[in-house]
Design a protein around this motif. Sequence first.
Motif, PDB file in Angstrom:
ATOM      1  N   PHE A 185       4.697   6.130   1.527  1.00 58.68           N
ATOM      2  CA  PHE A 185       5.461   6.072   2.690  1.00 58.68           C
ATOM      3  C   PHE A 185       7.081   6.262   2.801  1.00 58.68           C
ATOM      4  CE2 PHE A 185       1.438   3.293   3.458  1.00 58.68           C
ATOM      5  CZ  PHE A 185       0.898   4.363   4.141  1.00 58.68           C
ATOM      6  N   ARG A 186       7.386   6.497   1.412  1.00 59.23           N
ATOM      7  CA  ARG A 186       9.043   6.368   1.218  1.00 59.23           C
ATOM      8  C   ARG A 186       9.624   5.103   1.619  1.00 59.23           C
ATOM      9  NH1 ARG A 186       8.907  11.807   3.687  1.00 59.23           N
ATOM     10  NH2 ARG A 186       8.389  13.624   2.187  1.00 59.23           N
ATOM     11  N   ASP A 187       8.869   4.154   1.359  1.00 55.52           N
ATOM     12  CA  ASP A 187       9.374   2.582   1.900  1.00 55.52           C
ATOM     13  C   ASP A 187       8.703   1.827   0.734  1.00 55.52           C
ATOM     14  OD1 ASP A 187       9.719   0.147   2.750  1.00 55.52           O
ATOM     15  OD2 ASP A 187       8.843   0.704   4.732  1.00 55.52           O
ATOM     16  N   ASP A 188       9.724   1.355  -0.135  1.00 54.65           N
ATOM     17  CA  ASP A 188       9.207   0.499  -1.150  1.00 54.65           C
ATOM     18  C   ASP A 188       8.601  -0.839  -1.040  1.00 54.65           C
ATOM     19  OD1 ASP A 188       9.877   2.325  -3.145  1.00 54.65           O
ATOM     20  OD2 ASP A 188      12.000   1.308  -3.467  1.00 54.65           O
ATOM     21  N   ASN A 189       8.723  -1.229   0.452  1.00 55.09           N
ATOM     22  CA  ASN A 189       7.972  -2.320   0.829  1.00 55.09           C
ATOM     23  C   ASN A 189       6.469  -2.081   0.730  1.00 55.09           C
ATOM     24  OD1 ASN A 189       7.657  -4.893   1.923  1.00 55.09           O
ATOM     25  ND2 ASN A 189       7.307  -4.187   3.989  1.00 55.09           N
ATOM     26  N   TRP A 190       5.638  -0.947   0.836  1.00 49.46           N
ATOM     27  CA  TRP A 190       4.391  -0.757   1.029  1.00 49.46           C
ATOM     28  C   TRP A 190       4.005  -0.255  -0.424  1.00 49.46           C
ATOM     29  CZ3 TRP A 190       1.386  -1.773   5.082  1.00 49.46           C
ATOM     30  CH2 TRP A 190       2.022  -2.153   6.309  1.00 49.46           C
ATOM     31  N   THR A 191       3.057  -0.926  -0.898  1.00 46.63           N
ATOM     32  CA  THR A 191       2.498  -0.540  -2.219  1.00 46.63           C
ATOM     33  C   THR A 191       0.901  -0.091  -1.929  1.00 46.63           C
ATOM     34  OG1 THR A 191       3.595  -1.870  -3.713  1.00 46.63           O
ATOM     35  CG2 THR A 191       1.780  -0.928  -4.601  1.00 46.63           C
ATOM     36  N   VAL A 192       0.379   1.014  -2.056  1.00 45.09           N
ATOM     37  CA  VAL A 192      -0.878   1.340  -1.629  1.00 45.09           C
ATOM     38  C   VAL A 192      -1.692   1.511  -2.925  1.00 45.09           C
ATOM     39  CG1 VAL A 192      -2.340   3.301  -0.693  1.00 45.09           C
ATOM     40  CG2 VAL A 192       0.006   2.863   0.491  1.00 45.09           C
ATOM     41  N   LEU A 193      -2.669   0.710  -2.763  1.00 41.30           N
ATOM     42  CA  LEU A 193      -3.768   0.864  -3.969  1.00 41.30           C
ATOM     43  C   LEU A 193      -5.212   1.813  -3.688  1.00 41.30           C
ATOM     44  CD1 LEU A 193      -2.619  -0.893  -6.262  1.00 41.30           C
ATOM     45  CD2 LEU A 193      -2.247  -2.033  -4.105  1.00 41.30           C
ATOM     46  N   ARG A 194      -5.428   2.741  -4.517  1.00 38.92           N
ATOM     47  CA  ARG A 194      -6.202   3.677  -4.051  1.00 38.92           C
ATOM     48  C   ARG A 194      -7.255   3.764  -5.385  1.00 38.92           C
ATOM     49  NH1 ARG A 194      -4.433   7.795  -0.546  1.00 38.92           N
ATOM     50  NH2 ARG A 194      -2.084   7.650  -0.168  1.00 38.92           N
ATOM     51  N   HIS A 195      -8.452   4.437  -5.024  1.00 42.35           N
ATOM     52  CA  HIS A 195      -9.425   4.888  -5.897  1.00 42.35           C
ATOM     53  C   HIS A 195      -9.025   6.186  -6.827  1.00 42.35           C
ATOM     54  CE1 HIS A 195     -12.745   2.277  -4.900  1.00 42.35           C
ATOM     55  NE2 HIS A 195     -12.397   2.605  -3.675  1.00 42.35           N
TER      56      HIS A 195
END
Length: 114
Positions: free
Chosen positions: A23-33
Amino acid sequence: MTTREEAIAACLELPGAYEDYPFRDDNWTVLRHRANRKIFAMVFERQGRIWINVKAEPMQGDFWRRAFSAVVPAYHMNKEHWLSIILDGSMADGDILRLIEDSFALTAPKRKKK
């Protein structure tokens, strides 16, 4: 579990999990498979706390929301299928890990039928 680092580390313990910042926003970390790139958790700060969004079966989600005030309808996600966990210290790590693991299982690659 109350910090971003602890939440991300817990998610990365799952096999084939990786972190992403789409998201080009360091506040959001997405965890994926790794196998299907599906999201199973999102870690972010909101209202001075770290939150984790996880997927849940609707009936299970109702149970968790009733059982813990730190579990609320998901911020910025489908409220029926996603929950937010507010890491305020009121939930045991085991309960948080169970919600993360359940989300991981719900978003795992589907096995092909023969």
